[in-house]
Write a protein that holds these residues in place. Structure first.
Motif, short mmCIF file in Angstrom:
data_model
loop_
_atom_site.label_atom_id
_atom_site.label_comp_id
_atom_site.label_asym_id
_atom_site.label_seq_id
_atom_site.Cartn_x
_atom_site.Cartn_y
_atom_site.Cartn_z
N ALA A 268 0.79 -1.42 -0.05
CA ALA A 268 -0.14 0.05 0.01
C ALA A 268 0.83 1.34 0.09
N GLU A 269 2.05 1.21 0.97
CA GLU A 269 2.87 2.55 0.84
C GLU A 269 3.35 2.64 -0.49
N PHE A 270 3.62 1.68 -1.30
CA PHE A 270 4.21 2.05 -2.70
C PHE A 270 3.05 2.11 -3.76
N GLY A 271 2.01 2.22 -3.19
CA GLY A 271 0.57 2.25 -4.44
C GLY A 271 0.59 1.01 -5.27
N VAL A 272 0.77 0.00 -4.52
CA VAL A 272 0.59 -1.12 -5.44
C VAL A 272 -0.88 -1.50 -5.86
N GLU A 273 -0.91 -2.13 -6.94
CA GLU A 273 -2.10 -2.53 -7.65
C GLU A 273 -2.20 -3.99 -8.29
N PRO A 274 -3.13 -4.43 -8.14
CA PRO A 274 -3.35 -5.84 -8.66
C PRO A 274 -3.32 -5.59 -10.34
N TYR A 275 -2.91 -6.55 -11.16
CA TYR A 275 -3.10 -6.39 -12.31
C TYR A 275 -3.46 -7.70 -12.92
N GLY A 276 -4.36 -7.70 -14.19
CA GLY A 276 -4.79 -8.98 -14.78
C GLY A 276 -4.20 -9.24 -16.04
N LEU A 277 -4.77 -10.10 -16.83
CA LEU A 277 -4.23 -10.70 -17.83
C LEU A 277 -4.12 -9.60 -18.87
N GLU A 278 -4.93 -8.91 -19.20
CA GLU A 278 -5.04 -7.76 -20.04
C GLU A 278 -3.61 -6.83 -20.03
N ALA A 279 -3.67 -6.32 -18.92
CA ALA A 279 -2.38 -5.51 -18.56
C ALA A 279 -1.08 -6.45 -18.91
N LEU A 280 -1.12 -7.52 -18.51
CA LEU A 280 0.12 -8.30 -18.59
C LEU A 280 0.31 -8.37 -20.15
N GLY A 281 -0.67 -8.68 -20.96
CA GLY A 281 -0.63 -8.44 -22.26
C GLY A 281 0.22 -7.31 -22.78
N VAL A 282 -0.66 -6.15 -22.50
CA VAL A 282 -0.18 -4.86 -22.80
C VAL A 282 1.46 -4.87 -22.55
N MET A 283 1.63 -5.10 -21.49
CA MET A 283 3.35 -4.88 -21.18
C MET A 283 3.95 -5.87 -22.02
N ARG A 284 3.53 -7.18 -22.26
CA ARG A 284 4.40 -8.21 -22.92
C ARG A 284 4.43 -7.59 -24.51
N VAL A 285 3.40 -7.10 -24.97
CA VAL A 285 3.47 -6.61 -26.59
C VAL A 285 4.55 -5.20 -26.29
N GLU A 286 4.28 -4.32 -25.48
CA GLU A 286 5.44 -3.31 -25.28
C GLU A 286 6.81 -3.62 -25.37
N LYS A 287 6.92 -4.98 -24.54
CA LYS A 287 8.22 -5.43 -24.58
C LYS A 287 8.75 -6.41 -25.86
N GLY A 288 7.75 -6.59 -26.63
CA GLY A 288 8.03 -7.50 -27.72
C GLY A 288 8.27 -8.94 -27.47
N HIS A 289 7.43 -9.47 -26.22
CA HIS A 289 7.42 -10.88 -26.09
C HIS A 289 6.69 -11.45 -27.01
N ALA A 290 6.76 -12.76 -27.63
CA ALA A 290 6.07 -13.67 -28.14
C ALA A 290 5.16 -14.20 -27.30
#
Ligand code: FAD
Ligand code: NAD
Ligand code: FMN
Ligand code: ZN
Lengths: 192, 416, 981, 83
Positions: free
Chosen positions: C820-842
Motif C-alpha cells: 500500500a505504501e508504494f501504491g501497489v495495484e493488482p493487475y490482470g491478464l490484459e495488462a500483462l498482455g499490454v506490457m508483453r507486447v510493449e516488450k515484444g515478447h512472443a
C-alpha cells in the motif's frame, strides 16, 4: 514474529466446507497432511525401498497398493514412484534426508486436496464418478488407483471397510470435484 | 436421359416405367487410358472432369464396394471455403464455385444448400484468429463476415447464452458455406461420367499394382488384371494400403471419424454451426435430421466405426453450446476412415513412380473439395502439370519444409 | 368412443386408473399401460401421420420397433418429440400430442402430398428443381425443408438431468424374456455378478404378451417369479427400462436407463435418464425377435397391425385392438393370434394363410393359399379385400388386420462391430453370424430359437458356457410349438403397398430403385430412404431385402443386410452429454487468488480450463480500458502484482536433468548456474516452435521449468515421451508442480521494496545478491517456504514469488497490504498482455504452431548449440529457412489513435487486398499508455529489411485499413535497463 | 475400448492418449529425419502403437492392436526398466 502472517487455507474455507452427511454415505475434506512424491532415481528403486523400510519401518507398496504404518501412508503412484503422507512438516525434512540420492522428492502437499468418502452407499456414488470397478474383490481395502473422475484426475485409495475411501484430487479443481460428488450423492439418495 | 420437372411429370403419368439406369454395369476391359482407384466423390469427379475438360473417356473407375460406399457417402456434408493458408484457400474457393454450378453441369440435383456456416469463437484470441482467417478469405475472393456476440444471438437464439462455460464471443460466418446431399454427389458424378462412356466397375477391389521398372502400368483386382497408361489413386482412407501395393509409404495415417444423425425434426437451425470450445458441429438435413459430428476417435483404424467416449464427448459439446438439442434423439452413428495427413492438408501430385498419380490426405475435409479435387486431379492426370489452385499440394512439401498446417499441430495426424 | 378394454385379464393394475390427454382430449388408462395400449383401449386408432405422404397412421406394434405411433410427450421445454407410444408408460397427467400435420391430425393439409404421390417417388428430388438455378435455394429448398421432420424441438434448453455411470459385471444379460431370465437365473444362482437389462418396464419379454404356460403357471407369472428370485440376489442387478443400445470395443456396452420418465412428478434429484457403460466380461444377447409385416395394397391404414403385437395388447394390456379381425400370416405363429382374439371375444372374420393347406374346422373362416389384397377406410381400416388361392376376391368388414410375415431375430447388437448376419431358409430370417463382438453369445429368439422351451434351454446353456459352469438349473416345461414358415413378402397389386411405413417407402419405390440401377441393398436404402427412419427399419428391412433379391434374381443371403449401427433405439443427445453441460461442461480451475480477486472487482476470463482475472474494476472507471491503462501505468511506475499460477510448472530432477533439458530445449541448460534462470525455446521435432518459458536451476540435479498455460499438459506429455521413449537411459524424473505453488508476479520499480517487507531477513534480495535471472528458495512472512525468481515479463524490475497454495490467498492479500505504501495495484491478464507486447515478447498468438525460432528472431539461440536436440534437424529444411518467410516485427500506426486489430493482414501502401499482395498479419495489439499509441506485433515478409517502411494493416472483416510503420518489436526499454535495475 | 496398463490394470480408453506408430521411439541417432517424422506404414491389421496413460500412472505403453477389428493383443511399458 513477522509483520505479515500467512494463514494456511483450504479451498473449501471460503465456501463453508464441503461436508455431506447422509444416510449411508458421508463425504468431507480430510485433515491436511504433508504429501511427498518420491520418484526413484534411475536404478535406485531397490535402494530406495530398503532405505524407506529402514527409516520408517514401511515397505513401499507394489503397483495399485497402499500401506499405512506408524502414521505414514504410502501410496503407489506410478512406476518407481510413491506418494508418502504424514501429519506435520517434520516428515518432509526427514524423508528428504533419508532418501537423498535415491529419489527425487517433491512436495505435493498443496497440489492435492484430500477428501474422504465413506459408507455403504459410497460405491454407488463412485459408480457415477469413475469407470473403475469398486467391487469388494476388484478394489479391496489397501487398493489405490490413479484415474479420472468426471474429467478431473484423482488418486483414490480404499482405506477401510466402511467402505472408506481417500481421494486426492488437484487443488485447482477441488471445488468442482466436490460439486460433482455432491450431485452424485443426491442422485443416489433420490433413487432410495 | 435428361432429368427435369417435365420428365418427372411425364413419367409420373405413365407409371414411372421410363426411368433408365443411372449407370451401366460394364465388365472391366483389358486396358484403359486411365484407371481411377476408388469410386468415391473424388474418383468419380475426376472421371467426370477427365471426360468433360480433357475429352479422356477411356477410363475405368474401380471401386471395392458399391459406388459411394466410402466417405463420400458417410460424411457430414459441410461445404465451405474458410481456410487460412494460401496453399489451401484458392483451391477451396474454386471448389465452392464449382459447387455453385454443379447441378446444371451434371444435370443432377445434389441439393447444394448455401445456408451459411458459422464458426463460433469463445475468446478474443480466437476471434482475432478468425479475423485473420476471414481476411485471408476475402483476399482470395471468398466471402467472410466477423460477427459479434449479439449478431450470433440474433442468428441462433437457441444457443447457450445463459450459463456458458465458454461464452460465445462471436463468430466467423461464411454465407456461401452450407451443405450438399452427400449421396447425390457420388451418384450425380457417376451418372454424368457414365454417360460420357466411363466404365464404373463396382465390387472390384484393387489388390496389387503392376509395375514395369519404375512405371506403374496397371492393377490387379478381384475382377482380374486391368492395364492402363495411367493409374490414379483416389482411395481416401485406404490410400496407405493402396500406396503400399506400389511399394510406397505415405505421410498418411488412417483414422476413424464418427458422425451422427438425429431423428427427423422440424427445422430449427439454418446452416452449419461449429462450436469453438468443444468438439461439435451441426447442420440439419433436408429430411430434418440433425447431422452432427466432432473429433476423430484418435486411434488408427480401418474399421469404419468408433467408440462411446467420442460419442459422449461430441454430445457434451452439443449440450454445452446448444442445450435445446437435449431431447433430440440420436438415431444412428457411424464412422468413416479418414486419410489423415501429416499437416492436415491434401496431396494431389504425381507419385515418385511414373504412371501413378496420388490424390489423398483429405482428412475430414475432403467432401467440400470434391469438385476442385476432381478438376485438379483430372488436370494433373491429363497434362502432367498441377492445376494452378493445387500447386502447393505436393508430396515433397514435407521433405522440403513447406507444410500447409492450418491447425499448427505439426506431424501428428490425429491432431489435425 | 367405444372402449376396447377387456373386462378381465392383463398385467395392468385396474386399481390404479390414470388420466392423460392426447391432442387435448382426456382419456383414462391404468398403471401398466403404455400410451399406445391406453389409446387403443379408448378406441383411438389414428395416432400420427407418415413422413412424406402424410397418410393417417395407427400403431402397428407393441414395442420398440414401432414406426408409426410417434408422439410428442409434454409441452414447453419438456416437450419430448418422436416418442414411441408403444414404449411410453402412462402416468397421471401425461400429455401427448400427435405430430407432422398442418391443421388437425384428422384434417392434415399436407395430405395433398398423397395425391401427388406418383410424382414423388423415390429420389424424385434428385431429378428436378435444377432450373432456374436460383430457384433451388430461393423457392424449392425452403418448401422441402419446411416439410422436413416429424416432431419439433422446443428451442428451449432441455431442463432434464442426465446421469452417467459405469457398471462392471461377469455377465451382462440383454433382454429378460424366457431366454434372458433363464440365463440370469443360471448365472445368478452360480454366484456370478450379473446385470440383467431389459428395455421394457416389466421383465418377461414375449411371455407377458402370450397366453402360454411355463412350468405349471402362466408364462407371465413364471417371469414374475424369476424376477423376484433375481431381485433377491445380492450379486444380481436388475435394470428394467434399460435399453442396451450399443456393443462397443473391449466388452463395453452402452445402456440407457429411463429413470423417471414414467413418473408423474419425479423427485427433484432424480435424473430423467442414466446412461450406463456396462463393462462385461461376457454378455448374453437374449433380445428376442421382431415380427415383420407383409406388403399388400394400402397395408398402412390404422388397424393393420402385427399379429404378435395384437396378442400383446390382448394378453398383457387387456385391450382388443379390433372387434372384427382378419388375421393374415405366412407362418404358424399367426394362428395364435386368431386363437387369442377369439378367446378374448373378438370376431375372427377370416384367418388367411398364404400357405396352401388342408382346411380344418377352426371355428372361424380360414383361407389357405390366399392373401389380404387391399384395405379400405379413411382414417382406419373398415374393409379388407381377401384374395383366394383361385385369385377371386371378396370384401369383408373388418377393423383389424393382424399380419405376421414371420419374425426377425434382433441381431442388431451382434453386428455393431462389423459382423454380418446369416440367412436361414428354414425360419426365413437372418440370424447372428460369426465374428460376434468378443465375449458375446446369443440365446433364444435372437438366435433363431422360436419356441419358449428352446429359449429357456438356450438361455441356461449360454450362461453355463459363458461362465464355464458345470451344471445349470432345471428347465421348466414350456410350449414347444412348430414355427413353420413359407416366405411370402408381397401380395400382387396395382396400388401402393408399404414396406417402410414411416418413410413411406412402397414396393413400387423398391422396384424403381432396381430399375434405375440402385440394386445393392445399400443403394436401395439410400435411394428410397428405406430403413432410415426413427425405427431404422426394424420391421421393414428384411421384407425389402427379400423384394430386392427377387428383383435381381440373387438369393437373400447374397443380397445381404444393410449395416446395423448403434444405437439400437434412438437415445437423447442429452443423455449422451450427461452432466457435463452449462458451467460444468468442463471443470473450472481456480487460482489461489480467485476469491480475493472476486471480492476486489476482478473480471474473469477463461484461459484453457483456468479462470484468470482480466482486470480489476475500480469505481469511476468507464470501461475495461480505463482499468487496464491504470494497471499498466501503476505497474510501470510503482508496483503491480499479478497471479501467474496458471503457467505450467514442471520440476525436472535427476543427475541427468541438465543433459535432458539440453535435448528438449533449443538452447543449452546444463551450463546454467545453480541459482539462475534462463529463457528457453522448445521445438517440436518438425522444427516448429512448440512452447517457451523459463527454466530455473535450483540444484545440480533440480530444475524448475515453466511452460505457457495452454501448453502445460501437452508439454508434460511430450517430456514424458522424451524421457520414457527416447532416452530411457537418462536419470531424470518429472513431476508437475503447477498445482502446488501459488505464483505471483511482483513487477515495477518498487517490487524489490515490497518484497523486502515480506521475505524473511536472512535472505538477501539486493540487486547484487539477487540479480536479474536469479532464483532460489527463500522464506517469507516468518518461515513460510517460497521460491523466488527474478524474472520479468513486463520489462520492469520484477520477480515471481511462489508459495505453497495453502498460503496463496493470504500472500496476495499481504502483498497488497504491504505494498500500500508504494501504491501497489493488482493487475490482470490484459495488462500483462499490454506490457508483453510493449516488450515484444512472443506469446500464444505468435506461437501458432507454424512459426520457427527464426520467425521469432530467435534462430540464433540454437544455431551454435552442439549435439542433437528435438527439432534441430528438421528446422534446417529449405522451407523453414526460406528468405521470404514472414518474421515477427513491431507495428505502430501513423495515427497513434488508430485502433489496430489483430488478424489484419499487411499489404503495401498502394496494393489491392489480394492474396498475391499478402505480406503477413498482425498477431497481437495493445494500447500502450506509456507510448500513448496503439502498437502491435505481427509477422511480415522481409521485416528486418523493411524496418521503418510504411505498410497497411488491412482488416476487411472489421472494415479497417490503417497505415502502420514497421518497427522493432521492442517498443519499451529495448536495452532492458529497467529489469536489471 | 479398454487397455491393460501393465501397472494399473485394465482401464477405459478414455484414460489414455494415443500418439501413433511405435516406430516413433526409434528416433535416428542423428536426429529426426523426413522418414521418421512423416512417413507411416499405416497397416490395416496389426499395429504397434504408443499410448500414454495420462489419467493413470503416466507411463508410455506400446500396444499391439488390430486396426481393422480394434482387438488388442498385448501391451507393455516402453521403458521396460521401470516397474
Ligand atoms: C464422418 C465423416 C464426416 C465428414 N465430414 C465432412 C464434412 O462435413 N465436410 C467435408 O468437406 N468433408 C468431410 N469428411 C471428409 C470427406 O468425406 C472425405 O475427405 C472425402 O469424401 C474423401 O474423398 P472421397 O469421396 O473420394 O472418398 P471415399 O468416398 O472414401 O472414396 C474412396 C473410395 O475408394 C475405394 N477404395 C479404397 N481402396 C480401394 C481398393 N483397393 N480398390 C478399389 N477401391 C478402393 C473405397 O471403397 C472408397 O469408395 C467427412 C468424413 C467422414 C468420415
Ligand atoms: N413362434 C414364433 O414364431 C416365435 C418367434 C419369435 C419369438 N417367439 C417367442 O418369443 C419368446 C422369445 O424369447 P426370448 O427370451 O428369446 O425373447 P423375448 O422376446 O421374450 O425377450 C426379449 C426381451 O429383450 C428385450 N430387449 C430387446 N432388445 C433389447 C435391448 N437392446 N436392450 C434391452 N432389452 C432388450 C425386450 O424388451 C424383451 O423383453 C419365446 O417365448 C418364443 O416362443 C416365438
Ligand atoms: C448427411 C447424412 C444424413 C444421414 N441421415 C440418415 C437418416 O436420416 N437416417 C439414417 O438411418 N441414416 C442416416 N445417415 C446414415 C446412413 O444410414 C449410414 O449410416 C451412413 O451413410 C454410413 O453408412 P453405413 O452405416 O452403411 O456404414 C445419414 C448419413 C449422412 C452422411
Ligand atoms: Zn497405468
Amino acid at each position: 514474529m513477522a509483520d505479515f502472517e500467512l494463514k494456511p487455507r483450504s479451498v473449501f474455507d471460503a465456501i463453508g466446507g464441503c461436508r455431506v452427511a447422509a444416510e449411508g454415505v458421508t463425504f468431507d475434506e480430510a485433515a491436511p497432511r504433508t504429501l511427498l512424491s518420491l520418484a526413484a532415481r534411475k536404478g535406485q528403486a531397490d535402494a530406495l525401498r530398503s532405505a524407506v523400510a529402514k527409516a520408517f519401518d514401511l515397505d513401499l507398496p507394489d503397483a495399485g497398493q497402499m500401506v499405512m504404518a506408524k502414521g505414514i501412508t504410502a501410496l503407489w503412484s506410478g512406476p518407481d514412484q510413491w506418494f508418502l503422507s504424514a501429519e506435520g512438516d517434520a516428515h518432509l525434512a526427514k524423508t528428504a534426508k533419508v532418501v537423498a540420492d535415491m529419489a527425487s522428492v517433491t512436495d505435493q502437499s498443496d497440489g492435492y486436496t484430500a477428501l474422504t468418502l465413506a459408507g455403504p452407499r459410497a460405491p454407488d456414488v463412485l459408480m457415477r464418478m469413475s469407470s473403475l470397478d469398486f467391487n469388494e474383490e476388484a478394489f479391496p481395502a489397501g487398493s489405490v488407483a490413479r484415474t479420472s473422475m468426471q474429467q478431473i484426475s484423482a488418486m483414490i485409495a480404499r482405506t477401510g471397510d466402511g467402505p472408506d475411501y481417500l481421494i486426492n484430487t488437484p487443488r485447482s479443481t477441488a471445488r468442482d470435484f466436490a460439486h460433482d460428488i455432491k450431485v452424485a450423492i443426491t442422485a443416489v439418495l433420490a433413487r432410495g | 436421359m435428361s432429368y427435369s420437372v417435365f420428365k418427372i411429370l411425364k413419367e409420373g403419368l405413365t407409371g414411372n416405367r421410363g426411368w433408365a439406369p443411372v449407370w451401366r454395369e460394364p465388365q472391366p476391359k483389358a486396358e484403359y487410358d486411365v484407371i481411377i482407384i476408388g469410386g468415391g466423390g473424388h474418383g468419380l469427379a475426376t472421371a467426370w472432369y477427365l471426360a468433360r475438360n480433357h475429352g479422356i473417356t477411356n477410363v475405368a473407375v474401380v471401386e471395392r464396394g458399391y459406388l459411394g460406399s466410402g466417405n463420400v457417402g458417410r460424411n457430414t456434408t459441410v461445404i465451405r471455403s474458410n481456410y487460412l493458408l494460401p496453399g489451401n484457400e484458392p483451391f477451396y474457393e474454386q471448389s465452392l464455385k464449382l459447387w455453385e454450378g454443379l447441378e446444371q453441369d451434371i444435370n443432377y440435383n445434389a441439393m447444394v444448400s448455401q445456408r451459411g456456416i458459422l464458426n463460433l469463437c469463445h475468446s478474443d484470441a480466437q476471434r482475432d484468429d478468425y479475423a485473420r482467417r476471414g481476411n485471408a478469405m476475402l483476399m482470395a475472393g471468398a466471402d467472410a463476415e466477423l460477427l459479434d456476440r449479439e449478431a450470433v444471438r440474433a442468428m441462433a437464439p437457441y444457443l447457450n447464452f445463459d450459463d456458458e462455460r465458454f461464452p460465445i464471443t462471436g463468430g466467423l460466418l461464411q454465407k456461401r458455406g452450407g451443405s450438399v446431399r452427400h449421396d447425390a454427389v457420388a451418384w450425380g458424378y457417376a451418372r454424368a461420367a457414365d454417360a460420357r462412356g466411363v466404365d464404373l466397375i463396382q465390387n472390384c477391389e484393387v489388390t496389387g499394382m503392376i509395375r514395369e521398372g519404375d512405371r506403374i502400368v496397371g492393377v490387379e483386382t478381384t475382377r482380374g488384371t486391368i492395364r492402363a497408361k495411367k493409374v490414379a489413386m483416389a482411395a481416401a482412407g485406404r490410400s496407405g494400403q493402396v500406396a503400399a501395393m506400389a511399394g510406397l509409404r505415405l505421410p498418411i495415417e488412417s483414422h476413424v471419424l464418427q458422425a451422427f444423425v438425429s431423428e427427423g425434426l422440424k427445422p430449427i437451425i439454418p446452416g452449419v454451426i461449429t462450436f469453438g470450445a468443444g468438439h461439435f458441429y451441426v447442420s440439419q438435413s433436408d429430411k430434418g435430421g440433425l447431422v452432427f459430428g466432432g473429433d476423430i476417435d484418435m486411434y488408427n483404424s480401418y474399421a469404419q466405426r468408433g467408440n462411446l467416449p467420442v460419442v459422449q464427448d461430441v454430445c457434451e459439446g452439443a449440450m454445452a453450446v446448444f442445450p435445446a438439442i437435449g431431447k433430440a434423439k440420436l438415431l444412428r452413428s457411424w464412422g468413416g476412415i479418414m486419410d489423415m495427413s501429416m499437416d492436415g492438408s491434401p496431396i494431389i501430385d504425381r507419385a515418385p513412380l511414373d504412371g501413378l498419380y496420388i490424390n489423398c490426405g483429405w482428412c475430414y475435409g475432403g467432401f467440400k473439395a470434391t469438385p476442385a479435387s476432381g478438376w485438379c486431379f483430372a488436370h494433373l492426370i491429363a497434362t502432367d502439370q498441377p492445376y494452378e489452385t493445387a500447386t502447393k499440394m505436393r508430396l515433397d512439401r514435407f521433405e522440403r519444409g513447406y507444410m500447409i498446417d492450418e491447425k499448427g499441430m505439426g506431424a501428428q495426424p490425429n491432431l489435425h | 368412443m367405444t372402449s376396447s378394454r377387456l373386462t378381465a385379464g392383463g398385467l395392468i393394475d385396474r386399481a390404479r386408473p390414470l388420466n392423460f390427454t392426447f391432442d387435448g382430449n382426456s382419456y383414462d388408462g391404468f398403471a401398466g399401460d403404455t400410451l399406445a395400449s391406453a389409446l387403443l383401449a379408448n378406441g383411438v386408432r389414428m395416432m400420427g401421420r407418415s413422413f412424406k405422404y402424410h397418410r393417417p397412421r395407427g400403431v402397428i406394434s407393441a414395442g420398440a420397433e414401432e414406426p408409426n405411433a410417434l408422439m410428442t410427450i409434454g409441452t414447453g421445454a419438456d416437450a419430448d418429440p418422436n416418442t414411441r407410444a408403444t414404449v411410453q408408460e402412462v402416468y397421471a397427467g401425461l400429455t401427448a400430442s400427435s405430430q407432422n400435420h398442418v391443421g388437425s391430425l384428422k384434417h392434415d393439409l399436407m395430405a395433398v402430398n398423397d395425391m401427388l404421390n406418383r410424382f414423388l417417388g423415390a429420389g424424385f428430388y434428385y431429378k428436378t428443381f435444377m432450373w432456374p438455378a436460383k430457384f433451388w435455394e430461393a423457392v424449392y429448398e425452403p418448401i422441402i425443408r419446411r416439410a422436413a421432420g416429424l416432431g419439433a424441438l422446443s428451442g428451449e434448453a432441455d431442463p432434464a438431468e442426465y446421469e452417467h455411470g459405469v457398471r462392471h459385471c461377469d455377465l451382462l444379460v440383454i433382454g429378460a424374456g424366457p431366454a434372458g431370465l433363464m440365463a440370469a437365473l443360471t448365472a445368478g444362482r452360480a454366484g456370478a455378478r450379473v446385470v440383467l437389462a431389459d428395455e421394457d418396464f416389466t421383465m418377461g419379454g414375449r411371455l407377458n404378451g402370450e397366453s402360454d404356460q411355463v412350468g405349471d403357471m402362466p408364462g407371465s407369472a413364471w417371469a414374475r417369479q424369476a424376477v423376484a428370485e433375481l431381485a433377491a440376489m445380492a450379486n444380481v442387478t436388475l435394470l428394467p427400462r434399460t435399453t442396451v443400445f450399443g456393443a462397443y470395443d473391449g466388452g463395453v456396452y452402452g445402456a440407457l436407463e429411463r429413470v423417471s420418465e414414467h413418473i408423474a412428478k419425479p423427485k427433484d434429484a432424480l435424473p430423467r435418464q442414466c446412461m450406463w457403460k456396462i463393462v462385461a466380461r461376457r454378455a448374453v444377447l437374449a433380445a428376442g425377435a421382431i415380427e415383420r409385416s407383409i406388403a399388400f395394397d394400402n397395408n398402412d391404414r390404422p388397424g393393420v397391425m402385427l399379429a404378435g403385437s395384437v396378442r400383446t395388447y390382448l394378453n398383457r394390456y387387456a385391450v382388443a385392438p379390433g372387434h372384427r379381425a382378419v388375421v393374415f400370416t405366412n407362418n404358424d405363429d399367426g394362428w395364435r393370434t386368431a386363437r387369442d382374439l377369439r378367446a378374448a371375444g373378438a370376431d375372427v372374420v377370416a384367418m388367411v394363410d398364404s400357405r396352401p393347406g388342408p382346411l380344418k374346422d377352426h371355428g372361424f373362416r380360414v383361407i389357405r393359399g390366399g392373401a389380404v389384397a387391399d384395405t379400405v377406410g379413411r382414417h382406419g381400416v373398415d374393409h379388407a379385400t381377401l384374395r383366394h388361392h383361385s385369385g377371386t376376391e371378396d370384401s369383408v368388414v373388418a377393423d383389424l388386420i393382424a399380419v405376421s410375415g414371420g419374425w426377425s431375430p434382433a441381431v442388431h447388437l451382434t453386428c455393431h462391430q462389423g459382423a454380418k448376419p446369416l440367412w436361414r431358409d428354414d425360419i426365413a430370417a437372418f440370424v447372428p453370424g460369426p465374428n460376434l463382438p468378443p465375449g458375446m453369445s446369443v440365446a433364444g429368439a435372437a438366435n433363431g430359437d422360436y419356441s419358449t422351451a428352446a429359449c429357456l434351454k438356450a438361455g441356461a446353456e449360454a450362461a453355463i458356457a459363458a461362465l464355464d459352469l458345470t451344471t445349470g438349473p432345471e428347465i421348466p416345461h414350456a410350449e414347444d410349438g412348430p414355427t413353420e414358415i413359407t416366405p411370402f413378402w408381397k401380395v400382387e397389386g396395382c396400388k401402393r403397398a408399404w414396406v417402410d411405413q414411416q418413410n413411406d417407402v412402397t414396393v413400387k419405390d423398391i422396384t424403381l430403385a432396381h430399375q434405375e440401377g440402385f440394386k445393392s441393398v445399400e443403394h436401395m436404402k439410400r435411394y428410397t430412404t428405406l430403413g432410415m427412419a426413427t425405427d431404422q427399419g426394424k420391421t421393414a428391412n428384411v421384407p425389402a431385402i427379400a423384394l430386392m433379391a427377387a428383383l435381381t434374381g440373387r438369393s437373400i443371403e447374397e443380397t445381404g443386410t444393410t449395416v446395423f449401427r448403434p444405437p439400437y433405439t434412438p437415445v437423447p443427445i442429452g443423455a449422451f452429454g450427461g452432466r457435463h453441460r452449462g458451467k460444468h461442461f468442463h471443470p473450472t480451475r481456480l487460482t489461489p487468488s480467485h476469491d480475493w480477486a472476486a471480492a476486489h472487482g476482478g473480471d474473469f476470463i477463461e484461459s484453457g480450463l483456468w479462470l484468470r482475472t482480466q482486470w480489476f474494476r475500480k469505481s469511476g472507471e468507464k470501461g475495461w480500458r480505463d482499468s487496464v491503462d491504470r494497471e499498466v501505468i501503476t505497474t510501470r511506475s510503482k508496483v503491480g502484482i499479478c497471479d501467474v499460477t496458471t503457467l505450467g510448472k514442471i520440476d525436472v530432477q535427476g543427475t541427468d536433468a541438465g543433459a535432458f533439458l539440453d535435448r528438449v530445449y533449443q538452447n543449452a541448460f546444463s551450463t546454467l548456474k545453480v541459482g539462475r534462470c534462463r529463457y528457453g525455446l522448445m521445438l517440436r521435432d518438425d522444427g516448429i516452435v512448440m512452447d517457451d518459458g523459463t527454466c530455473a536451476r535450483f540444484a545440480d540435479d533440480h530444475y524448475v521449468m515453466t511452460t505457457t498455460t495452454a501448453q502445460a499438459g501437452p508439454a508434460m506429455r511430450h517430456l514424458e515421451f522424451c524421457r520414457q521413449c527416447l532416452w530411457p537411459d537418462l536419470d531424470v524424473q518429472l513431476i508437475s508442480t503447477t498445482e502446488q505453488w501459488a505464483q505471483y508476479a511482483v513487477a515495477g520499480p518498487h517490487s524489490r521494496d515490497l518484497l523486502r517487507k515480506l521475505v524473511d531477513k536472512d535472505h538477501d534480495i539486493s540487486n547484487e545478491a539477487y540479480p536479474y535471472m536469479a532464483c532460489g528458495e527463500v522464506t517469507v512472512c516468518g518461515d513460510v517456504p517460497a521460491r523466488l525468481f527474478r524474472l520479468s515479463f513486463s520489462g520492469e524490475l520484477a520477480y515471481e514469488i511462489a508459495v505453497p497454495c495453502r498460503y496463496g490467498h493470504d500472500l496476495f492479500d499481504v502483498l497488497m497490504k504491504a505494498g500500500a505504501e508504494f501504491g501497489v495495484e493488482p493487475y490482470g491478464l490484459e495488462a500483462l498482455g499490454v506490457m508483453r507486447v510493449e516488450k515484444g515478447h512472443a506469446a500464444g498468438n505468435e506461437l501458432d504452431g507454424r512459426t520457427t525460432a527464426g520467425d521469432l528472431g530467435m534462430g540464433r539461440l540454437g544455431s551454435k548449440k552442439q549435439g542433437d536436440y528435438i527439432g534441430k534437424t528438421m528446422a534446417g529444411r529449405e522451407g523453414l529457412l526460406a528468405a521470404d518467410r514472414a518474421v515477427m516485427m513491431g507495428f505502430r500506426p501513423k495515427d497513434p489513435n488508430a485502433q489496430l486489430t489483430a488478424g489484419a493482414h499487411f499489404i503495401d501502401q498502394t496494393a489491392e487486398p489480394r492474396m498475391s499482395n499478402d505480406l503477413g498479419w498482425m498477431s497481437s495489439v495493445a494500447w500502450s499508455p506509456e507510448l500513448q499509441s496503439y502498437i502491435g506485433l505481427g509477422f511480415i515478409k522481409n521485416g528486418e529489411v523493411r524496418m521503418g517502411e510504411t505498410v497497411r494493416a488491412w482488416d476487411g472483416v472489421r472494415g479497417t485499413d490503417i497505415e502502420v510503420e514497421i518497427t522493432s518489436p521492442h517498443f519499451i526499454d529495448p536495452e532492458g535497463e529497467r529489469l536489471r535495475g | 475400448m479398454r487397455i491393460t496398463c501393465p501397472c494399473c490394470g485394465l482401464r477405459m480408453v478414455e484414460e489414455f492418449v494415443i500418439m501413433g506408430d511405435a516406430d516413433l521411439v526409434n528416433r535416428p541417432e542423428t536426429g529426426a529425419d523426413y522418414e521418421y517424422t512423416y512417413l507411416r506404414t499405416n497397416p490395416a491389421g496389426r499395429h504397434r502403437e504408443l499410448w500414454y496413460h495420462e489419467q493413470g500412472c503416466r507411463s508410455w505403453l506400446v500396444v499391439e492392436r488390430d486396426t481393422t477389428t480394434h482387438e488388442i493383443f498385448s501391451t507393455e511399458l516402453v521403458n521396460k526398466g521401470a516397474s
